[in-house]
Design a protein around this motif. Structure first.
Motif, mmCIF file in Angstrom:
data_model
loop_
_atom_site.group_PDB
_atom_site.id
_atom_site.type_symbol
_atom_site.label_atom_id
_atom_site.label_comp_id
_atom_site.label_asym_id
_atom_site.label_seq_id
_atom_site.Cartn_x
_atom_site.Cartn_y
_atom_site.Cartn_z
ATOM 1 N N TYR A 104 -13.562 1.972 -10.154
ATOM 2 C CA TYR A 104 -12.233 2.084 -10.750
ATOM 3 C C TYR A 104 -12.292 1.721 -12.235
ATOM 4 O O TYR A 104 -11.764 2.426 -13.095
ATOM 5 C CB TYR A 104 -11.276 1.156 -10.000
ATOM 6 C CG TYR A 104 -9.811 1.471 -10.161
ATOM 7 C CD1 TYR A 104 -9.135 2.200 -9.195
ATOM 8 C CD2 TYR A 104 -9.088 1.024 -11.257
ATOM 9 C CE1 TYR A 104 -7.780 2.463 -9.299
ATOM 10 C CE2 TYR A 104 -7.741 1.284 -11.384
ATOM 11 C CZ TYR A 104 -7.082 2.007 -10.398
ATOM 12 O OH TYR A 104 -5.742 2.288 -10.530
ATOM 13 N N GLU A 143 -6.566 9.464 -8.645
ATOM 14 C CA GLU A 143 -5.360 9.703 -7.855
ATOM 15 C C GLU A 143 -4.193 8.824 -8.297
ATOM 16 O O GLU A 143 -3.099 8.907 -7.744
ATOM 17 C CB GLU A 143 -5.660 9.450 -6.370
ATOM 18 C CG GLU A 143 -6.665 10.425 -5.793
ATOM 19 C CD GLU A 143 -7.293 9.961 -4.485
ATOM 20 O OE1 GLU A 143 -7.890 10.801 -3.799
ATOM 21 O OE2 GLU A 143 -7.214 8.756 -4.150
ATOM 22 N N THR A 179 -15.823 -0.840 -5.269
ATOM 23 C CA THR A 179 -14.631 -0.031 -5.483
ATOM 24 C C THR A 179 -14.006 -0.372 -6.836
ATOM 25 O O THR A 179 -13.657 0.524 -7.612
ATOM 26 C CB THR A 179 -13.614 -0.253 -4.347
ATOM 27 O OG1 THR A 179 -14.221 0.130 -3.107
ATOM 28 C CG2 THR A 179 -12.353 0.554 -4.566
ATOM 29 N N LEU A 189 -15.254 5.817 -4.211
ATOM 30 C CA LEU A 189 -13.881 5.549 -3.778
ATOM 31 C C LEU A 189 -13.049 5.007 -4.941
ATOM 32 O O LEU A 189 -11.926 5.458 -5.182
ATOM 33 C CB LEU A 189 -13.859 4.554 -2.616
ATOM 34 C CG LEU A 189 -12.468 4.121 -2.159
ATOM 35 C CD1 LEU A 189 -11.768 5.253 -1.419
ATOM 36 C CD2 LEU A 189 -12.559 2.887 -1.279
ATOM 37 N N ILE A 248 -3.773 5.614 -7.925
ATOM 38 C CA ILE A 248 -3.420 4.567 -6.967
ATOM 39 C C ILE A 248 -3.667 3.234 -7.676
ATOM 40 O O ILE A 248 -4.760 3.007 -8.199
ATOM 41 C CB ILE A 248 -4.300 4.645 -5.693
ATOM 42 C CG1 ILE A 248 -4.186 6.012 -5.021
ATOM 43 C CG2 ILE A 248 -3.963 3.513 -4.732
ATOM 44 C CD1 ILE A 248 -2.853 6.314 -4.421
ATOM 45 N N THR A 256 0.834 -1.208 0.000
ATOM 46 C CA THR A 256 0.000 0.000 0.000
ATOM 47 C C THR A 256 0.869 1.259 0.000
ATOM 48 O O THR A 256 0.427 2.323 0.428
ATOM 49 C CB THR A 256 -0.940 0.019 1.229
ATOM 50 O OG1 THR A 256 -0.159 -0.145 2.415
ATOM 51 C CG2 THR A 256 -1.991 -1.062 1.147
ATOM 52 N N ARG A 268 -12.280 7.827 -7.333
ATOM 53 C CA ARG A 268 -11.262 8.738 -6.795
ATOM 54 C C ARG A 268 -9.871 8.119 -6.854
ATOM 55 O O ARG A 268 -8.897 8.773 -7.206
ATOM 56 C CB ARG A 268 -11.588 9.111 -5.341
ATOM 57 C CG ARG A 268 -12.546 10.248 -5.183
ATOM 58 C CD ARG A 268 -12.557 10.823 -3.766
ATOM 59 N NE ARG A 268 -12.449 9.845 -2.703
ATOM 60 C CZ ARG A 268 -13.477 9.219 -2.126
ATOM 61 N NH1 ARG A 268 -14.703 9.474 -2.520
ATOM 62 N NH2 ARG A 268 -13.275 8.360 -1.153
ATOM 63 N N ARG A 269 -9.773 6.849 -6.486
ATOM 64 C CA ARG A 269 -8.458 6.202 -6.482
ATOM 65 C C ARG A 269 -7.897 6.107 -7.896
ATOM 66 O O ARG A 269 -6.695 6.242 -8.098
ATOM 67 C CB ARG A 269 -8.524 4.807 -5.836
ATOM 68 C CG ARG A 269 -8.808 4.838 -4.357
ATOM 69 C CD ARG A 269 -7.701 5.590 -3.611
ATOM 70 N NE ARG A 269 -7.992 5.637 -2.201
ATOM 71 C CZ ARG A 269 -8.577 6.664 -1.581
ATOM 72 N NH1 ARG A 269 -8.916 7.738 -2.260
ATOM 73 N NH2 ARG A 269 -8.802 6.632 -0.295
ATOM 74 N N VAL A 272 -5.372 -0.398 -3.670
ATOM 75 C CA VAL A 272 -6.706 -0.035 -3.164
ATOM 76 C C VAL A 272 -7.358 -1.240 -2.494
ATOM 77 O O VAL A 272 -7.865 -1.151 -1.371
ATOM 78 C CB VAL A 272 -7.601 0.500 -4.307
ATOM 79 C CG1 VAL A 272 -9.002 0.805 -3.793
ATOM 80 C CG2 VAL A 272 -6.986 1.732 -4.955
ATOM 81 N N TYR A 274 -0.143 4.929 -0.955
ATOM 82 C CA TYR A 274 -0.946 5.751 -0.055
ATOM 83 C C TYR A 274 -0.098 6.774 0.693
ATOM 84 O O TYR A 274 -0.638 7.659 1.355
ATOM 85 C CB TYR A 274 -1.709 4.866 0.946
ATOM 86 C CG TYR A 274 -2.978 4.294 0.355
ATOM 87 C CD1 TYR A 274 -4.201 4.883 0.610
ATOM 88 C CD2 TYR A 274 -2.946 3.176 -0.467
ATOM 89 C CE1 TYR A 274 -5.367 4.372 0.065
ATOM 90 C CE2 TYR A 274 -4.097 2.661 -1.021
ATOM 91 C CZ TYR A 274 -5.309 3.257 -0.750
ATOM 92 O OH TYR A 274 -6.453 2.758 -1.299
#
Length: 146
Positions: free
Chosen positions: A138, A79, A134, A72, A81, A31, A75-76, A86, A34
């Motif tokens: 994504y 971002e 999620t 979520l 990620i 992770t 957003r990830r 995630v 993050y």
């Protein structure tokens, strides 16, 4: 019916559970993406999950949780990620919660044991759905057809 005592215990100790989770997310190589977030932002996000868990486990609030996890995922993606990070962060979130329930469940009777097991099952189902929505969010952002 799940034990209100256990759910209340989780909500009341959301801060303590969140602190343990953040240490894990910040130091785990699975992770490491993050680390771009501030500690305050990560704390707020994790704390919200634990603090609202009781409401989200109730059928009437599941649609709210579903929307939260679709968002979520979106957003990830924005971002940048990696989806594997995630998902692993969600797994860590679930695992910290289950360990806490197991450690501090304070089960005194067979009925409380039954309710604790029911809560374990509901939490697992909740996080399975959180992972699913999620990833859907994504994928939606990445252009993957659903």
């Amino acid at each position: 019916m799940i034990s209100r005592k256990l759910v209340k215990m989780i909500e009341e100790h959301a801060e303590q559970i969140t602190q343990g989770l953040l240490k894990d997310i910040q130091t785990n190589p699975k992770t490491n993406s993050y680390q771009q977030f501030s500690a305050e932002e990560m704390y707020s996000r994790a704390y919200t999950v634990y603090k609202n868990l009781g409401e989200w486990l109730v059928d009437t609030k599941r649609a709210e949780a579903q929307k939260r996890y679709l968002d979520l995922g979106r957003r990830r993606f924005e971002e940048k990620i990696p989806v594997s990070h995630v998902i692993f962060a969600l797994v860590l979130t679930r695992n910290h919660l289950l360990k806490y329930i197991n450690m501090f469940g304070l089960v005194d009777t067979a009925l409380e044991l039954h309710r604790e097991l029911e809560l374990f099952n509901l939490v697992t189902e909740f996080f399975d759905n959180a992972i699913y929505y999620t990833v859907r969010g994504y994928e939606e952002m990445s252009g993957v057809k659903q």
